[in-house]
Design a protein around this motif. Structure first.
Motif, mmCIF file in Angstrom:
data_model
loop_
_atom_site.group_PDB
_atom_site.id
_atom_site.type_symbol
_atom_site.label_atom_id
_atom_site.label_comp_id
_atom_site.label_asym_id
_atom_site.label_seq_id
_atom_site.Cartn_x
_atom_site.Cartn_y
_atom_site.Cartn_z
ATOM 1 N N PHE A 6 0.843 -1.207 0.000
ATOM 2 C CA PHE A 6 0.000 0.000 0.000
ATOM 3 C C PHE A 6 0.870 1.246 0.000
ATOM 4 O O PHE A 6 0.539 2.250 -0.652
ATOM 5 N N GLN A 10 0.848 4.524 -2.460
ATOM 6 C CA GLN A 10 0.858 5.906 -1.979
ATOM 7 C C GLN A 10 1.996 6.714 -2.611
ATOM 8 O O GLN A 10 1.814 7.877 -2.995
ATOM 9 N N ILE A 162 -7.148 4.357 -4.940
ATOM 10 C CA ILE A 162 -7.013 5.499 -4.023
ATOM 11 C C ILE A 162 -8.095 6.525 -4.334
ATOM 12 O O ILE A 162 -8.767 7.055 -3.433
ATOM 13 N N PHE A 165 -11.639 5.383 -3.166
ATOM 14 C CA PHE A 165 -11.871 5.514 -1.727
ATOM 15 C C PHE A 165 -11.844 6.964 -1.259
ATOM 16 O O PHE A 165 -12.390 7.281 -0.199
ATOM 17 N N GLU A 166 -11.244 7.858 -2.008
ATOM 18 C CA GLU A 166 -11.332 9.280 -1.685
ATOM 19 C C GLU A 166 -12.760 9.792 -1.844
ATOM 20 O O GLU A 166 -13.182 10.691 -1.120
ATOM 21 N N LYS A 169 -16.118 6.077 0.679
ATOM 22 C CA LYS A 169 -15.286 5.530 1.748
ATOM 23 C C LYS A 169 -15.468 4.031 1.963
ATOM 24 O O LYS A 169 -14.504 3.319 2.263
ATOM 25 N N THR A 170 -16.700 3.538 1.837
ATOM 26 C CA THR A 170 -16.949 2.139 2.200
ATOM 27 C C THR A 170 -17.815 1.430 1.159
ATOM 28 O O THR A 170 -18.920 0.970 1.465
ATOM 29 N N VAL A 190 -5.038 -1.757 -2.183
ATOM 30 C CA VAL A 190 -5.559 -0.534 -1.558
ATOM 31 C C VAL A 190 -6.783 -0.846 -0.699
ATOM 32 O O VAL A 190 -6.896 -0.372 0.443
ATOM 33 N N HIS A 193 -6.182 -2.341 2.708
ATOM 34 C CA HIS A 193 -5.634 -1.401 3.689
ATOM 35 C C HIS A 193 -6.689 -0.392 4.162
ATOM 36 O O HIS A 193 -6.766 -0.096 5.354
ATOM 37 N N LEU A 194 -7.488 0.132 3.228
ATOM 38 C CA LEU A 194 -8.401 1.227 3.560
ATOM 39 C C LEU A 194 -9.756 0.755 4.047
ATOM 40 O O LEU A 194 -10.389 1.432 4.865
ATOM 41 N N ASN A 195 -10.233 -0.370 3.554
ATOM 42 C CA ASN A 195 -11.534 -0.889 3.995
ATOM 43 C C ASN A 195 -11.598 -2.386 3.710
ATOM 44 O O ASN A 195 -12.135 -2.802 2.673
#
Length: 323
Positions: A6, A10, A162, A165-166, A169-170, A190, A193-195
């Motif tokens: 991840f 980034q 990325i 998810f910006e 969110k979910t 991604v 890591h984020l959801n």
């Protein structure tokens, strides 16, 4: 070869955004009604080459050493990977050679040429073209950019997730077409890591199931043919790195038929007025084929590319007119 993390995705974000603007994530009411979901399209067809792969090309070519830039790059492609490398090579002043199959999508071949790359036509399909490149052209000088076994490509295309998810969110599900797997791997890295609760689903063609067979078996599988009009998923084999990553980031892998992709392409054109290629329509095709599974969920379908061979359009419209 270490898979990207991840953190690698980034790190790719500023490199990619220096050249490319974020692509839209649109909720389309007509497609939501059609699928019974809260349906979003990630419009990678809005990229300057009409497909998501340019993200990886920018990240990889932009990070080459001076010696590698002087030597040049080469790759094998049915179109979008080739355009990605050619676009990035032109941006950074690097010589680029792309091997394509004979009788490839002529619009994609022309686009690669217009970006300044040398085109070599060899083989009846992607796998034969790739075999020719690896046996005849790899010389230890020019940088061979594999379309799957390249961590920087995967990290670069992961920037599409990325951006998802910006804005959202979910999401419950993200559905991604799979050619050599960079898109679904980057997206999965991604998402995990984020959801982690977001389900990641790959999609391929029934007539080119090598990636799905490999994912299910946990080992590399090949097929004798890959007879699909969706050249973006037309491969008889898979890539070692992306298959390894898919084991941990892909929740399911669905297949769709030739006409299911055509019908999905029709619906996208009707509801959004966006041109879409076969692979780009595959995610919607999978959702329509499995409607009960996705009912009531917030679903993102990655429209991976819009580079449709216009010779396919009459059949898409014919099938659509019968609905």
């Amino acid at each position: 070869m270490q898979p990207p993390t991840f953190q690698d995705v980034q790190k790719a974000v500023p490199h990619v955004r220096q050249v490319l603007s974020p692509t839209p994530l649109y909720e389309w009411p007509g497609l939501s009604l059609l699928t019974g979901t809260n349906f979003y399209l990630k419009h990678e067809n809005y990229q300057p080459v009409g497909a998501f792969k340019v993200r990886g090309g920018i990240n990889l070519v932009g990070s080459l050493s001076e010696a590698e830039r002087q030597a040049g790059i080469m790759g094998c492609s049915t179109g979008n990977h080739g355009q990605s490398l050619a676009y990035a090579a032109r941006k950074f002043g690097v010589k680029c050679t792309i091997v394509v199959p004979k009788n490839n999508n002529p619009d994609k071949v022309r686009a690669i040429k217009l970006l300044g790359a040398e085109i070599i036509e060899q083989g009846e399909d992607f796998d034969e073209a790739k075999q020719y490149l690896e046996q005849e052209l790899v010389d230890g000088k020019r940088r061979y950019v594999h379309s799957g076994n390249e961590p920087k490509l995967i990290a670069g295309v992961g920037t599409q997730a990325i951006e998802i998810f910006e804005k959202l969110k979910t999401p419950d599900v993200i559905v991604v077409p799979v050619g050599m797997g960079s898109g679904v791997c980057g997206t999965g890295i991604v998402a995990r890591h984020l959801n982690p609760s977001t389900e990641i689903i790959g999609v391929g063609a029934e007539n080119a199931p090598a990636n799905q067979l490999s994912w299910k078996a946990g080992s590399m599988q090949t097929t004798e043919s890959a007879q699909t009009w969706a050249e973006g998923v037309a491969t008889r084999s898979s890539a070692e790195l992306t298959q390894e990553i898919m084991k941990s980031v892909v929740d399911d892998f669905l297949l769709v038929s030739e006409d299911e992709m055509r019908i999905a392409a029709y619906h996208i054109m009707k509801e959004t007025h966006n041109l879409v290629e076969g692979a780009g329509a595959a995610a919607l095709a999978a959702i329509l084929k499995n409607k009960d599974r996705f009912q009531g969920k917030t679903v993102v379908a990655v429209l991976s590319g819009g580079n449709l061979n216009l010779a396919e359009l009459p059949e898409i419209l014919r099938l659509g007119s019968q609905l």
